[in-house]
Design a protein around this motif. Structure first.
Motif, PDB file in Angstrom:
ATOM      1  N   LEU A   1      63.692  52.449  60.538  1.00 48.62           N
ATOM      2  CA  LEU A   1      62.616  51.827  58.922  1.00 48.62           C
ATOM      3  C   LEU A   1      62.981  50.584  58.501  1.00 48.62           C
ATOM      4  CD1 LEU A   1      60.465  55.036  57.705  1.00 48.62           C
ATOM      5  CD2 LEU A   1      59.651  53.440  59.255  1.00 48.62           C
TER       6      LEU A   1
ATOM      7  N   LEU B   1      56.327  56.052  62.580  1.00 47.76           N
ATOM      8  CA  LEU B   1      56.195  55.081  61.648  1.00 47.76           C
ATOM      9  C   LEU B   1      57.252  53.641  61.960  1.00 47.76           C
ATOM     10  CD1 LEU B   1      56.611  57.001  57.830  1.00 47.76           C
ATOM     11  CD2 LEU B   1      54.593  55.809  59.060  1.00 47.76           C
ATOM     12  N   LEU B   2      57.750  53.471  62.199  1.00 51.45           N
ATOM     13  CA  LEU B   2      59.064  52.223  63.463  1.00 51.45           C
ATOM     14  C   LEU B   2      57.630  51.931  63.783  1.00 51.45           C
ATOM     15  CD1 LEU B   2      62.619  54.003  63.935  1.00 51.45           C
ATOM     16  CD2 LEU B   2      62.048  51.863  62.934  1.00 51.45           C
TER      17      LEU B   2
ATOM     18  N   LYS C   1      60.367  48.163  56.916  1.00 54.44           N
ATOM     19  CA  LYS C   1      58.756  48.960  57.248  1.00 54.44           C
ATOM     20  C   LYS C   1      58.332  49.509  56.022  1.00 54.44           C
ATOM     21  CE  LYS C   1      58.472  48.857  61.770  1.00 54.44           C
ATOM     22  NZ  LYS C   1      57.091  48.147  62.355  1.00 54.44           N
ATOM     23  N   THR C   2      57.665  49.312  55.176  1.00 52.15           N
ATOM     24  CA  THR C   2      56.950  49.770  53.890  1.00 52.15           C
ATOM     25  C   THR C   2      56.146  50.650  54.030  1.00 52.15           C
ATOM     26  OG1 THR C   2      55.929  47.789  53.560  1.00 52.15           O
ATOM     27  CG2 THR C   2      57.614  47.176  52.713  1.00 52.15           C
ATOM     28  N   PRO C   3      56.057  52.109  54.289  1.00 48.79           N
ATOM     29  CA  PRO C   3      55.139  52.889  55.009  1.00 48.79           C
ATOM     30  C   PRO C   3      54.675  53.501  53.357  1.00 48.79           C
ATOM     31  CG  PRO C   3      57.395  53.586  55.944  1.00 48.79           C
ATOM     32  CD  PRO C   3      56.747  52.773  55.045  1.00 48.79           C
TER      33      PRO C   3
ATOM     34  N   ALA D   1      64.443  47.917  60.230  1.00 50.40           N
ATOM     35  CA  ALA D   1      63.312  46.988  60.386  1.00 50.40           C
ATOM     36  C   ALA D   1      62.146  46.272  59.217  1.00 50.40           C
ATOM     37  CB  ALA D   1      62.004  47.903  60.783  1.00 50.40           C
TER      38      ALA D   1
ATOM     39  N   THR E   1      58.705  48.797  49.657  1.00 53.40           N
ATOM     40  CA  THR E   1      59.667  48.554  49.676  1.00 53.40           C
ATOM     41  C   THR E   1      60.877  49.922  49.614  1.00 53.40           C
ATOM     42  OG1 THR E   1      59.651  46.393  49.510  1.00 53.40           O
ATOM     43  CG2 THR E   1      61.928  47.021  49.804  1.00 53.40           C
TER      44      THR E   1
END
Ligand SMILES: Cc1cc2nc3c(=O)[nH]c(=O)nc-3n(C[C@H](O)[C@H](O)[C@H](O)COP(=O)(O)OP(=O)(O)OC[C@H]3O[C@@H](n4cnc5c(N)ncnc54)[C@H](O)[C@@H]3O)c2cc1C
Length: 410
Positions: free
Chosen positions: A386, A408-409, A391-393, A389, A367
């Protein structure tokens, strides 16, 4: 959004800075047609402060701009009370006293008093040539002092102190920065970023002294010498102190509102009194991304929390839950940060932080809890999205310049 309450309602805003200015704008934009009183201790109409340590200091021809001119307030029927502070909030009678005796009644009240500079309580601290920076008058006074060759000591290596140092160097002053901690901007940023900025300032001729506090200032009627805690003396023509602000909570405490390093509000910007809201630098508010209550001193928070508060006063029931965002400009480096983490367990970098062209992600597991960009404004826009939202790249994706944040979004 349409107005829900009667046009006979009166809303009062105390504090005509950035948050107060945006709030009255948002009240009218959200359809509120009742009475609005905006009370400001400064004589000016609302203005934004970021240029005060940047453009306005670095360039003596830069214009000072208000958020809106007088006619704008008149057209929107916003009653201004400038040049005198609100002195009492009478919650039982629902009215505010301005100065000694004038009173204004409210149905709902918004507090946007911001903060005042933290002052140094040292010998010589009130000599001529010792300056602080919060208002346009103070910026203009410092600007006047920044004549080429003038020797300036900046006390405090935080954002404001470093922006002042950069502006003073741009105007060819000789600049020493005293920072009591072992790194720059240590309150908000990790050590590796502080180190990059030490290097940036040193390369631009700023004499950065870490681990060195100020003991006193000496001079016959005006600043001549700064004495450091080590006993070392530094000749100076002027001193600018940037050691933080203290939130302006006295009025709220006296009125019996909950205060704890800021006026405590909930996610709807409501204080412990349901008729009173607060926004901007003065608030201690819950932030889901930080996972705790935080008090932010940032342009974005002053604007967007004020808008949220105004809309909620006008009947919306929308929580204010934004990823914190802040920027600073020093020499040719634009620094931006998202989040306000107090801890993280791993870091990922992209680009070259030491070359001032890169990103640093602070993560807990996968995270992202914080991100710092050096000269990456476009990336930071996507990174904020990101984080919003959730997101966890992967670390590999974050580190790889070929992986676009827009991708990535998705
Ligand atoms: C020099 C400088 C540079 C900055 N640069 C950046 C930057 O690059 N990026 C960034 O994100 N943020 C920056 N900031 C921070 C940003 O400007 C603040 O977060 C923002 O101004 C906060 O707005 P505010 O309305 O909450 O408070 P303020 O701007 O402090 O306004 C509060 C107002 O309320 C008035 N007031 C106080 N008490 C009373 C009273 N009792 N009655 C009536 N009026 C009262 C005050 O006089 C003041 O005018 C900078 C700040 C400064 C000072």
């Amino acid at each position: 959004m349409r107005r829900i309450f009667s046009t006979m309602e009166s809303f009062v805003v105390i504090g005509a800075g950035q948050a107060g200015g945006r709030a009255v704008e948002a009240l009218r934009a959200s359809g509120f047609e009742g009475r609005i009183d905006l009370i400001g201790a400064e004589t000016h109409l609302p203005y934004e402060r970021p240029p005060l340590s940047k453009e306005l200091l670095a360039d003596d021809a830069a214009p000072f701009e208000l958020m809106h001119d007088q006619a704008w307030y008149e057209e929107r029927n916003i009653t201004l009370h400038l040049g005198a502070p609100a002195t009492v909030i009478d919650r039982d009678a629902k009215r505010v006293v301005i100065g000694d005796s004038q009173t204004v009644a409210y149905d709902k009240l918004l507090l946007t008093m911001g903060g005042g500079v933290r002052r140094l309580d040292i010998s010589g601290g009130d000599l001529a040539g010792v300056h602080y920076l919060r208002t346009v008058e103070e910026s203009l006074a410092i600007g006047k002092m920044l004549v080429a060759g003038t020797r300036i000591v900046v006390v405090g290596g935080g954002f404001i102190g470093l922006e002042i140092a950069a502006s003073a160097r741009i105007r060819d002053c000789a600049v020493v920065v005293l920072e009591a901690a072992d790194r720059l901007m240590g309150r908000a940023l990790p050590e590796e970023i502080g180190n990059v900025f030490s290097e940036l300032h040193r390369q631009n001729g700023v004499d950065i002294r870490l681990n060195l506090g100020i003991e006193r200032i000496e001079g016959a009627g005006k600043v001549e010498t700064v004495v450091a805690a080590s006993g070392e003396t530094i000749e100076a023509d002027g001193v600018v102190v940037g050691v933080g602000i203290v939130p302006d909570t006295a009025l709220a405490s006296e009125a019996g509102l909950d205060v704890d390093n800021g006026i405590v509000v909930d996610e709807y910007c409501r204080t412990s009194d349901p008729a009173i809201y607060a926004a901007g630098d003065v608030t201690l508010h819950p932030n889901p991304f930080a996972g705790r209550h935080i008090r932010l001193e940032s342009w974005q928070n002053a604007q967007n929390q004020a808008i949220a508060a105004a809309q909620n006063m006008n009947g919306a029931n929308t929580p204010f839950t934004e990823v914190p965002w802040f920027w600073s400009d020093q020499f040719d480096v634009n620094l931006q940060m998202c989040g306000a983490p107090d801890e993280w367990d791993n870091v990922v970098t992209r680009g070259d932080i030491s070359a001032r062209d890169g990103l640093l992600f602070q993560r807990v597991g996968e995270t992202i809890v914080g991100a710092i960009g050096l000269n990456r404004p476009r990336d930071m826009r996507f990174i904020k999205r990101l984080m919003t939202a959730g997101k966890t790249p992967t670390a590999a994706e974050l580190a790889d310049e070929d992986v676009g944040f827009r991708e990535l979004l998705k």
